[in-house]
Design an enzyme around this catalytic site. Structure first.
Site, PDB file in Angstrom:
ATOM      1  N   LYS A   8      -2.753   3.482 -42.521  1.00  0.00           N
ATOM      2  CA  LYS A   8      -1.831   4.605 -42.351  1.00  0.00           C
ATOM      3  C   LYS A   8      -0.455   4.285 -42.923  1.00  0.00           C
ATOM      4  O   LYS A   8       0.127   5.083 -43.660  1.00  0.00           O
ATOM      5  CB  LYS A   8      -1.695   4.962 -40.869  1.00  0.00           C
ATOM      6  CG  LYS A   8      -0.849   6.221 -40.612  1.00  0.00           C
ATOM      7  CD  LYS A   8      -0.182   6.198 -39.270  1.00  0.00           C
ATOM      8  CE  LYS A   8       1.052   5.326 -39.275  1.00  0.00           C
ATOM      9  NZ  LYS A   8       1.863   5.448 -38.040  1.00  0.00           N
ATOM     10  N   ASP A  51      -2.359   9.903 -38.810  1.00  0.00           N
ATOM     11  CA  ASP A  51      -1.838   9.400 -37.540  1.00  0.00           C
ATOM     12  C   ASP A  51      -2.496  10.180 -36.407  1.00  0.00           C
ATOM     13  O   ASP A  51      -3.463  10.919 -36.628  1.00  0.00           O
ATOM     14  CB  ASP A  51      -0.316   9.518 -37.507  1.00  0.00           C
ATOM     15  CG  ASP A  51       0.166  10.959 -37.514  1.00  0.00           C
ATOM     16  OD1 ASP A  51      -0.670  11.895 -37.613  1.00  0.00           O
ATOM     17  OD2 ASP A  51       1.393  11.158 -37.428  1.00  0.00           O
TER      18      ASP A  51
END
Length: 209
Positions: free
Chosen positions: A120, A138
């Protein structure tokens, strides 16, 4: 959800959140990288509260690499897991200096090889720091994408891949920010406000409540 409907969802989200962008305050790629590492399991707002003083004292990788992790921890003490994060960002800065000439690498493999940097974080840095098209999944993106029908996946990696398949590549980064804003402002985890949702008619409500 098919690709045509997915684009309609993006268009509606664009109308609703024209201001959508990276919520982490940063002035350069190095700051963005550090901010994103610090944002794990805490809010962007909290990170933005501690980083101005952190970057005043440690403005670049060279300065942070020489720092004592315990001292760094005092600057970020109000965020979650601050002890682990302080150690990680000092190690990260050290590796930037020894392996990358003090600069943030602009490739995925280089980024994820750094302490505290996962998929991420790498996608965020490549998208918002280097201007490439990436989707960083996320908690907001995972929840909203699977709830509304843009994805139907049980983990973040599959969600990312499904979003990349259904969404046009030139809009990947923008989609990431739009979905996050929708998750924060309307499609919350516990009480999604479906009655005022701008994409309510297109939402498939996949049940990720």
């Amino acid at each position: 959800m098919d690709r045509s409907t997915a684009e309609k969802v993006l268009n509606l989200l664009e109308e609703e959140y024209p201001e959508a962008k990276c919520a982490l305050n940063h002035r350069n790629v190095f700051q963005l990288l550090i901010c994103t590492v610090l944002s794990a399991q805490t809010t962007d707002k909290r990170v933005n509260m501690v980083t101005p003083e952190l970057f005043r004292v440690y403005p670049d990788a060279a300065a942070l690499a020489e720092a004592d992790p315990e001292t760094v921890g005092m600057y970020i003490k109000s965020i979650g897991l601050y002890r682990t994060k302080s150690k990680n960002i000092v190690k990260l800065a050290g590796e930037l200096c020894t392996r990358f000439g003090g600069e943030v690498p602009g490739d995925f493999d280089g980024l994820v090889s750094l302490p505290g940097v996962g998929r991420k974080t790498a996608n965020v840095v490549l998208a918002d720091g280097f201007g490439e098209q990436h989707i960083a999944v996320d908690t907001h993106v995972f929840r909203v994408a699977n709830r509304i029908g843009l994805a139907a996946a049980e983990n973040v990696l599959k969600t990312e891949r499904q979003l990349m398949e259904i969404l046009p590549e030139p809009r990947w980064t923008r989609a990431h920010h739009l979905i996050i804003f929708h998750g924060r402002n309307c499609c919350s985890s516990k009480k999604p406000e479906c009655g005022r949702c701008c994409i309510g008619e297109l939402c498939e409500k996949n049940g990720m409540d």
